[in-house]
Design a protein around this motif. Structure first.
Motif, PDB file in Angstrom:
ATOM      1  N   VAL A   1      -0.029   2.097   9.415  1.00 35.98           N
ATOM      2  CA  VAL A   1      -1.095   2.982   8.950  1.00 35.98           C
ATOM      3  C   VAL A   1      -0.486   3.971   7.946  1.00 35.98           C
ATOM      4  O   VAL A   1       0.345   4.812   8.305  1.00 35.98           O
ATOM      5  CB  VAL A   1      -1.747   3.738  10.120  1.00 35.98           C
ATOM      6  CG1 VAL A   1      -2.826   4.693   9.606  1.00 35.98           C
ATOM      7  CG2 VAL A   1      -2.345   2.751  11.113  1.00 35.98           C
ATOM      8  N   VAL A   2      -0.897   3.864   6.685  1.00 39.50           N
ATOM      9  CA  VAL A   2      -0.332   4.692   5.616  1.00 39.50           C
ATOM     10  C   VAL A   2      -0.941   6.088   5.660  1.00 39.50           C
ATOM     11  O   VAL A   2      -2.149   6.253   5.827  1.00 39.50           O
ATOM     12  CB  VAL A   2      -0.585   4.041   4.243  1.00 39.50           C
ATOM     13  CG1 VAL A   2      -0.057   4.931   3.121  1.00 39.50           C
ATOM     14  CG2 VAL A   2       0.065   2.668   4.180  1.00 39.50           C
ATOM     15  N   ARG A   3      -0.099   7.102   5.507  1.00 39.66           N
ATOM     16  CA  ARG A   3      -0.533   8.500   5.442  1.00 39.66           C
ATOM     17  C   ARG A   3      -0.452   8.943   3.985  1.00 39.66           C
ATOM     18  O   ARG A   3       0.616   9.303   3.491  1.00 39.66           O
ATOM     19  CB  ARG A   3       0.364   9.356   6.335  1.00 39.66           C
ATOM     20  CG  ARG A   3       0.369   8.896   7.807  1.00 39.66           C
ATOM     21  CD  ARG A   3       1.510   9.512   8.589  1.00 39.66           C
ATOM     22  NE  ARG A   3       1.420  10.962   8.630  1.00 39.66           N
ATOM     23  CZ  ARG A   3       2.361  11.741   9.167  1.00 39.66           C
ATOM     24  NH1 ARG A   3       3.454  11.184   9.677  1.00 39.66           N
ATOM     25  NH2 ARG A   3       2.215  13.050   9.163  1.00 39.66           N
ATOM     26  N   PRO A   4      -1.591   8.936   3.262  1.00 39.03           N
ATOM     27  CA  PRO A   4      -1.557   9.100   1.798  1.00 39.03           C
ATOM     28  C   PRO A   4      -0.941  10.411   1.308  1.00 39.03           C
ATOM     29  O   PRO A   4      -0.060  10.384   0.438  1.00 39.03           O
ATOM     30  CB  PRO A   4      -3.041   9.008   1.405  1.00 39.03           C
ATOM     31  CG  PRO A   4      -3.682   8.234   2.503  1.00 39.03           C
ATOM     32  CD  PRO A   4      -2.948   8.623   3.742  1.00 39.03           C
ATOM     33  N   ILE A   5      -1.397  11.561   1.834  1.00 39.36           N
ATOM     34  CA  ILE A   5      -0.951  12.845   1.288  1.00 39.36           C
ATOM     35  C   ILE A   5       0.550  13.065   1.491  1.00 39.36           C
ATOM     36  O   ILE A   5       1.270  13.372   0.521  1.00 39.36           O
ATOM     37  CB  ILE A   5      -1.760  14.011   1.880  1.00 39.36           C
ATOM     38  CG1 ILE A   5      -3.256  13.824   1.563  1.00 39.36           C
ATOM     39  CG2 ILE A   5      -1.268  15.338   1.322  1.00 39.36           C
ATOM     40  CD1 ILE A   5      -3.559  13.713   0.083  1.00 39.36           C
ATOM     41  N   PRO A   6       1.087  12.926   2.727  1.00 40.35           N
ATOM     42  CA  PRO A   6       2.541  13.091   2.877  1.00 40.35           C
ATOM     43  C   PRO A   6       3.335  12.091   2.043  1.00 40.35           C
ATOM     44  O   PRO A   6       4.376  12.434   1.483  1.00 40.35           O
ATOM     45  CB  PRO A   6       2.768  12.865   4.384  1.00 40.35           C
ATOM     46  CG  PRO A   6       1.452  13.139   5.020  1.00 40.35           C
ATOM     47  CD  PRO A   6       0.433  12.699   4.032  1.00 40.35           C
ATOM     48  N   THR A   7       2.831  10.863   1.941  1.00 41.29           N
ATOM     49  CA  THR A   7       3.531   9.842   1.153  1.00 41.29           C
ATOM     50  C   THR A   7       3.537  10.205  -0.321  1.00 41.29           C
ATOM     51  O   THR A   7       4.543  10.045  -1.030  1.00 41.29           O
ATOM     52  CB  THR A   7       2.868   8.472   1.353  1.00 41.29           C
ATOM     53  OG1 THR A   7       2.817   8.165   2.749  1.00 41.29           O
ATOM     54  CG2 THR A   7       3.647   7.387   0.645  1.00 41.29           C
TER      55      THR A   7
ATOM     56  N   TRP B   1       1.177   4.336  -3.048  1.00 39.06           N
ATOM     57  CA  TRP B   1       1.058   5.789  -2.874  1.00 39.06           C
ATOM     58  C   TRP B   1       2.338   6.510  -3.287  1.00 39.06           C
ATOM     59  O   TRP B   1       2.289   7.596  -3.869  1.00 39.06           O
ATOM     60  CB  TRP B   1       0.704   6.123  -1.431  1.00 39.06           C
ATOM     61  CG  TRP B   1      -0.752   5.968  -1.130  1.00 39.06           C
ATOM     62  CD1 TRP B   1      -1.355   4.974  -0.432  1.00 39.06           C
ATOM     63  CD2 TRP B   1      -1.808   6.854  -1.555  1.00 39.06           C
ATOM     64  NE1 TRP B   1      -2.715   5.161  -0.394  1.00 39.06           N
ATOM     65  CE2 TRP B   1      -3.023   6.305  -1.068  1.00 39.06           C
ATOM     66  CE3 TRP B   1      -1.847   8.025  -2.296  1.00 39.06           C
ATOM     67  CZ2 TRP B   1      -4.251   6.920  -1.304  1.00 39.06           C
ATOM     68  CZ3 TRP B   1      -3.061   8.635  -2.530  1.00 39.06           C
ATOM     69  CH2 TRP B   1      -4.248   8.086  -2.033  1.00 39.06           C
TER      70      TRP B   1
ATOM     71  N   ARG C   1       0.830  -1.201   0.000  1.00 35.87           N
ATOM     72  CA  ARG C   1       0.000   0.000   0.000  1.00 35.87           C
ATOM     73  C   ARG C   1       0.863   1.249   0.000  1.00 35.87           C
ATOM     74  O   ARG C   1       0.598   2.233  -0.694  1.00 35.87           O
ATOM     75  CB  ARG C   1      -0.906  -0.010   1.241  1.00 35.87           C
ATOM     76  CG  ARG C   1      -2.378   0.108   0.846  1.00 35.87           C
ATOM     77  CD  ARG C   1      -3.278   0.163   2.054  1.00 35.87           C
ATOM     78  NE  ARG C   1      -4.102   1.355   1.940  1.00 35.87           N
ATOM     79  CZ  ARG C   1      -4.162   2.307   2.816  1.00 35.87           C
ATOM     80  NH1 ARG C   1      -3.451   2.247   3.890  1.00 35.87           N
ATOM     81  NH2 ARG C   1      -4.934   3.336   2.616  1.00 35.87           N
ATOM     82  N   LEU C   2       1.915   1.193   0.788  1.00 40.10           N
ATOM     83  CA  LEU C   2       2.859   2.304   0.843  1.00 40.10           C
ATOM     84  C   LEU C   2       3.563   2.471  -0.502  1.00 40.10           C
ATOM     85  O   LEU C   2       3.758   3.586  -0.990  1.00 40.10           O
ATOM     86  CB  LEU C   2       3.879   2.029   1.955  1.00 40.10           C
ATOM     87  CG  LEU C   2       4.803   3.150   2.390  1.00 40.10           C
ATOM     88  CD1 LEU C   2       4.027   4.398   2.761  1.00 40.10           C
ATOM     89  CD2 LEU C   2       5.662   2.693   3.559  1.00 40.10           C
TER      90      LEU C   2
ATOM     91  N   LEU D   1       8.477   9.481   8.357  1.00 42.88           N
ATOM     92  CA  LEU D   1       7.019   9.334   8.330  1.00 42.88           C
ATOM     93  C   LEU D   1       6.539   8.073   9.037  1.00 42.88           C
ATOM     94  O   LEU D   1       5.462   8.066   9.649  1.00 42.88           O
ATOM     95  CB  LEU D   1       6.528   9.316   6.879  1.00 42.88           C
ATOM     96  CG  LEU D   1       6.449  10.649   6.139  1.00 42.88           C
ATOM     97  CD1 LEU D   1       6.051  10.409   4.687  1.00 42.88           C
ATOM     98  CD2 LEU D   1       5.470  11.593   6.810  1.00 42.88           C
ATOM     99  N   TYR D   2       7.316   7.004   8.933  1.00 41.67           N
ATOM    100  CA  TYR D   2       6.884   5.712   9.464  1.00 41.67           C
ATOM    101  C   TYR D   2       7.974   5.111  10.357  1.00 41.67           C
ATOM    102  O   TYR D   2       8.649   4.151   9.976  1.00 41.67           O
ATOM    103  CB  TYR D   2       6.557   4.749   8.319  1.00 41.67           C
ATOM    104  CG  TYR D   2       5.505   5.290   7.382  1.00 41.67           C
ATOM    105  CD1 TYR D   2       4.159   5.251   7.723  1.00 41.67           C
ATOM    106  CD2 TYR D   2       5.853   5.856   6.158  1.00 41.67           C
ATOM    107  CE1 TYR D   2       3.186   5.758   6.874  1.00 41.67           C
ATOM    108  CE2 TYR D   2       4.886   6.362   5.309  1.00 41.67           C
ATOM    109  CZ  TYR D   2       3.556   6.314   5.671  1.00 41.67           C
ATOM    110  OH  TYR D   2       2.597   6.821   4.833  1.00 41.67           O
TER     111      TYR D   2
END
Length: 322
Positions: A146-152, A76, A72-73, A181-182
Motif C-alpha cells: 500500500v503506497v503512501r503518496p505524501i511521505p513518498t 511517486w 507505483r512507488l 516507510l515500507y
C-alpha cells in the motif's frame, strides 16, 4: 581520450555494490575519485552522475524482468525527485563552487547513515526476537504494498535535492527511507524499486551538471567501462540472493559510506568495519542460540510439519481418514 585502467577497476567493484544493494554509487564512487584519483570535487560529482545515468538502467532492467519493482512507488518517488534533482544543481551553483556546501552535506549524510546502521541493527534484533512467535499469513508481493503518496513524495523531493547538489543519496538515503516507510518490502524488492526510481532521478541531476557543472568525458568514459558490467553482475546476484545476506551487505555499505563521508582514514575504516563485522557475527550467534533454545516452548509445531493440507491445528483433533 585516455582510459584510466585503475579507475575502470575501481568503478567495476563499486558498481557491483550498487547493483547488489541499490546504494553506494555516489557515497562510494565520488569519494573514491577524490581520494584515490585526485579528481576535483565538482568534476567527480558531475562525472559520477553522468555515469550513473547510464549505469543504473542496467541494474534496474534486470530487476524489472524479475518482478522485484513496485512501479507505483517508483512513480511517486520520481514525481518529487526529478524536478528537485535538477533544482539541486542550481542550489550548488548559487553558492559559488559549492565545495563548502558539499562538505557540510557530506558530514550530515555521514551522521545520518550511521543512524541508519543503528536502525538496521535494531530492526534485525527485533526481527530475530520475533522469529520465535507463531507465524501466519502469506508473504507480501511487490505489487501488494500500500503506497503512501505524501511521505513518498517528500522522500523523493529531499533525496533529489541532495543528489543534485552532491551526487550522494539516490541509493544511500532513499533506500533507508523506503525501508522505514515500507517494512513489508522484501530486500530484493527494496533494491529493485530503488534502482528503477534512481534512473530518472540521476538523469535529471546529470543533465543539470552537464549544462552547468564541470563534466569531463574522459573520467566518465572510464567509469562507464567498469560500471556497466559491474552493476549488471551485482543486480543478477541481488535478484536471487537471500534477504538476510542483502540486508547485512546494506548495513556494511552504509557504515563504509558513512565513514568515508566523515573523512575517516582508510586504515581506521578497515579496522572499524572489521570490528563491526566481528561484533555483528558474535551478536548474531548469541541471538541465534537463544532463539533456538526457545523454539517449541509455546506449543508450536516445527515448520516442517506445518505444511498445507496436514489437517493439524492447535486445539483441533485431526480428521479421521475416509
Amino acid at each position: 581520450m585516455a582510459i584510466d585502467i585503475p579507475l575502470v577497476a575501481g568503478s567495476f567493484f563499486v558498481a557491483i555494490v550498487v547493483g547488489l544493494t541499490g546504494m553506494g554509487g555516489g557515497a562510494l564512487m565520488t569519494p573514491m575519485m577524490m581520494l584515490f584519483f585526485n579528481v576535483p570535487p565538482l568534476a567527480a560529482v558531475s562525472s559520477d552522475l553522468v555515469a550513473s545515468a547510464v549505469m543504473k538502467p542496467v541494474g534496474g532492467f534486470v530487476h524489472m524482468r524479475r518482478g522485484t519493482v513496485n512501479m507505483r512507488l517508483v512513480g511517486w518517488l520520481c514525481a518529487g525527485s526529478v524536478p528537485a534533482a535538477f533544482c539541486g544543481v542550481f542550489v550548488a551553483r548559487a553558492f559559488g563552487d559549492g565545495e563548502q556546501v558539499q562538505q557540510t552535506i557530506k558530514y550530515a549524510l555521514g551522521v545520518a547513515l550511521l543512524l541508519a546502521v543503528a536502525g538496521l541493527v535494531a530492526k534485525a534484533w527485533l526481527a530475530r526476537k520475533d522469529a520465535t512467535a507463531p507465524q501466519g499469513g502469506v508473504s507480501t508481493g511487490v505489487d501488494d504494498i500500500v503506497v503512501r503518496p505524501i511521505p513518498t513524495l517528500l522522500v523523493g523531493m529531499i533525496g533529489g535535492l541532495v543528489v543534485g547538489i552532491s551526487s550522494v543519496g539516490s541509493g544511500s538515503l532513499i533506500i533507508v527511507a523506503l525501508l522505514a516507510l515500507y517494512p513489508a518490502l522484501k530486500a530484493n524488492q527494496l533494491v529493485g524499486t530503488d534502482l528503477v526510481q534512481a534512473v530518472p532521478l540521476v538523469a535529471s541531476a546529470a543533465l543539470g551538471h552537464v549544462l552547468f557543472g564541470d563534466f569531463q568525458l574522459a573520467i566518465t568514459t572510464s567509469l562507464l567501462i567498469g560500471s556497466i558490467p559491474g552493476v549488471y553482475l551485482g543486480a543478477r546476484i541481488s535478484a536471487w540472493a537471500p534477504g538476510g545476506v542483502i540486508r547485512t551487505l546494506l548495513a556494511v555499505v552504509l557504515l563504509a559510506s558513512a565513514l568515508k563521508l566523515l573523512e575517516v582514514g582508510n586504515t581506521a575504516t578497515i579496522w572499524i568495519l572489521g570490528g563491526a563485522v566481528a561484533a555483528g557475527g558474535v551478536a548474531w550467534s548469541l541471538l541465534r542460540n537463544r532463539g533456538g533454545a526457545q523454539v517449541g516452548v509455546a506449543g508450536e509445531l516445527p515448520e516442517s510439519l506445518q505444511t498445507a493440507g496436514s489437517g493439524v491445528e492447535t486445539g483441533v483433533a485431526p480428521r479421521s481418514p475416509r
